[in-house]
Enzyme design. Sequence first.
Site, PDB file in Angstrom:
ATOM      1  N   CYS A 165      -0.431  -0.226  -4.910  1.00  0.00           N
ATOM      2  CA  CYS A 165      -1.353   0.348  -3.921  1.00  0.00           C
ATOM      3  C   CYS A 165      -0.830   1.633  -3.280  1.00  0.00           C
ATOM      4  O   CYS A 165      -1.548   2.278  -2.519  1.00  0.00           O
ATOM      5  CB  CYS A 165      -1.650  -0.690  -2.848  1.00  0.00           C
ATOM      6  SG  CYS A 165      -2.204  -2.264  -3.547  1.00  0.00           S
ATOM      7  N   HIS A 305      -2.105   1.140   6.474  1.00  0.00           N
ATOM      8  CA  HIS A 305      -2.379   0.444   5.219  1.00  0.00           C
ATOM      9  C   HIS A 305      -3.406  -0.648   5.493  1.00  0.00           C
ATOM     10  O   HIS A 305      -4.359  -0.800   4.741  1.00  0.00           O
ATOM     11  CB  HIS A 305      -1.084  -0.138   4.647  1.00  0.00           C
ATOM     12  CG  HIS A 305      -1.246  -0.756   3.306  1.00  0.00           C
ATOM     13  ND1 HIS A 305      -1.754  -0.072   2.228  1.00  0.00           N
ATOM     14  CD2 HIS A 305      -0.973  -2.012   2.865  1.00  0.00           C
ATOM     15  CE1 HIS A 305      -1.787  -0.870   1.166  1.00  0.00           C
ATOM     16  NE2 HIS A 305      -1.330  -2.052   1.528  1.00  0.00           N
ATOM     17  N   GLU A 316       3.094  -4.220   9.673  1.00  0.00           N
ATOM     18  CA  GLU A 316       2.863  -2.790   9.861  1.00  0.00           C
ATOM     19  C   GLU A 316       2.764  -2.445  11.351  1.00  0.00           C
ATOM     20  O   GLU A 316       3.279  -1.404  11.786  1.00  0.00           O
ATOM     21  CB  GLU A 316       1.602  -2.354   9.133  1.00  0.00           C
ATOM     22  CG  GLU A 316       1.387  -0.848   9.143  1.00  0.00           C
ATOM     23  CD  GLU A 316       0.200  -0.394   8.308  1.00  0.00           C
ATOM     24  OE1 GLU A 316       0.025   0.830   8.144  1.00  0.00           O
ATOM     25  OE2 GLU A 316      -0.568  -1.263   7.829  1.00  0.00           O
ATOM     26  N   LYS A 337      -9.926   0.650   5.371  1.00  0.00           N
ATOM     27  CA  LYS A 337     -10.175  -0.432   4.413  1.00  0.00           C
ATOM     28  C   LYS A 337     -11.151  -1.460   4.977  1.00  0.00           C
ATOM     29  O   LYS A 337     -11.725  -2.248   4.217  1.00  0.00           O
ATOM     30  CB  LYS A 337      -8.871  -1.126   4.025  1.00  0.00           C
ATOM     31  CG  LYS A 337      -7.946  -0.303   3.144  1.00  0.00           C
ATOM     32  CD  LYS A 337      -6.740  -1.114   2.717  1.00  0.00           C
ATOM     33  CE  LYS A 337      -5.803  -0.319   1.834  1.00  0.00           C
ATOM     34  NZ  LYS A 337      -5.039   0.709   2.576  1.00  0.00           N
ATOM     35  N   HIS A 342     -10.193  -2.458  -0.393  1.00  0.00           N
ATOM     36  CA  HIS A 342      -8.891  -1.963  -0.843  1.00  0.00           C
ATOM     37  C   HIS A 342      -9.031  -1.409  -2.260  1.00  0.00           C
ATOM     38  O   HIS A 342      -9.247  -2.157  -3.207  1.00  0.00           O
ATOM     39  CB  HIS A 342      -7.872  -3.106  -0.794  1.00  0.00           C
ATOM     40  CG  HIS A 342      -6.463  -2.665  -0.968  1.00  0.00           C
ATOM     41  ND1 HIS A 342      -6.119  -1.366  -1.306  1.00  0.00           N
ATOM     42  CD2 HIS A 342      -5.284  -3.345  -0.865  1.00  0.00           C
ATOM     43  CE1 HIS A 342      -4.805  -1.275  -1.385  1.00  0.00           C
ATOM     44  NE2 HIS A 342      -4.287  -2.451  -1.127  1.00  0.00           N
ATOM     45  N   PHE A 403       2.413  -3.804  -3.958  1.00  0.00           N
ATOM     46  CA  PHE A 403       3.154  -4.928  -4.525  1.00  0.00           C
ATOM     47  C   PHE A 403       4.424  -4.404  -5.202  1.00  0.00           C
ATOM     48  O   PHE A 403       4.415  -3.371  -5.865  1.00  0.00           O
ATOM     49  CB  PHE A 403       2.305  -5.670  -5.563  1.00  0.00           C
ATOM     50  CG  PHE A 403       1.227  -6.541  -4.975  1.00  0.00           C
ATOM     51  CD1 PHE A 403       1.148  -6.789  -3.627  1.00  0.00           C
ATOM     52  CD2 PHE A 403       0.288  -7.143  -5.815  1.00  0.00           C
ATOM     53  CE1 PHE A 403       0.156  -7.600  -3.094  1.00  0.00           C
ATOM     54  CE2 PHE A 403      -0.711  -7.958  -5.298  1.00  0.00           C
ATOM     55  CZ  PHE A 403      -0.772  -8.183  -3.940  1.00  0.00           C
TER      56      PHE A 403
END
Length: 417
Positions: A165, A305, A316, A337, A342, A403
Amino acid sequence: MTLRRVVVTGLGALTPIGNTVQEYWDGLINGKSGAAPITYFDTTNFKTKFACEVKNFNAEDFIDRKEARKMDRYAQYALVATDEAVKDAAFDFDKLDKDRVGVIWGSGIGGLETFQEEVMNFANGNGTPKFNPFFIPKMIADIAGGHISIKYGFRGPNFTTVSACASSTNALIDAFNYIRLGHADVMVTGGSEAAVTIAGMGGFNAMHALSTRNDDPQTASRPMDKDREGFVLGEGAGALILEEYEHAVARGATIYCEIGGGGMSADAHHITAPHPEGLGARNVMINCLRDAGLKPEDVDGVNMHGTSTPLGDIAESKAIIEVFGEHAYNLNLNSTKSMTGHLLGAAGAIEAIASILSIKHGIVPPTINHFTDDENIDPKLNFTFNKAQKRDMKVVMSNTFGFGGHNACVLVKKLEM
């Protein structure tokens, strides 16, 4: 050596809430959700039956039919977004040195639908390996950048970044570096993804990563909300034209903003879960500020994010407080998002565009779908919940985490002559 300045002179977007930059921006500031029941395949047996699909898209409206058939959707999306960005940049192609124009694209997965279809066709056949001759070039993650360079004749540096991502943010940072180090004058960068497929939905469902709020898809992506329970899968593309400042000025280009810096880091913790204390997220923002030569108090906002996962949003938020200290409470934080879902490898590109447009228009897009505070997230932070806020934005950071523990952060700032 003296680093060259890098500016943004063109934008293109194909998203679940708008198929052009203007439509995308209108969707963002109006708090539009792109989530809806999946139309691409039968979801009867799937845990999650919705996603943020691109709507009203026909590749043949933009690409010759024969050529479109040689491309996975993720590459089609890349070409369409890039076409808008290139037109926006308004190059005089007769005067453009194409040896000094490159393409660095990002995609976390590449041609997942193509791979899925070819394997399913083989499995459903009689065992004879009858594969499409375009199977491999449709599938590979680098082919979108190849198509872009072929279409426009751009012969400069060309490769694809793959960091889940964080892919398109990494692409943007690399493009920025190639220009400021003198290896190119113009770079096409961004990312695309088309993972709303049987394999994509099935795989993320198996990981328990997706929201299963099938009764109310439009409120399923709810970053920082107490009742968030997974992300909503999206698809699309974002494209940016980066250009050396003097090169842009010399041709009279319209300049959106300047790229201030970029940061990268690794969690070194877990293949899918974030570091619980947000260590990698903290480091990437510190690295980005250091690269830009700015202090925490110089920043006005952070496009987080913010995926709407139970662990990620907490980590975060902790990292932001650690990096910015008391100034964290002066920031406008948001997660787009909540509206787009996403976009995986394309997330960084469209979120950088959102950050750039917030500087241009002086408006911060909202984080929609907030209903209940999470006691694990500091309520004094301004997440721009539910409604866009006007603010003179001079410096914005955009975070992406992937990831594998890959983290990338880019900083954009209002142009100072």
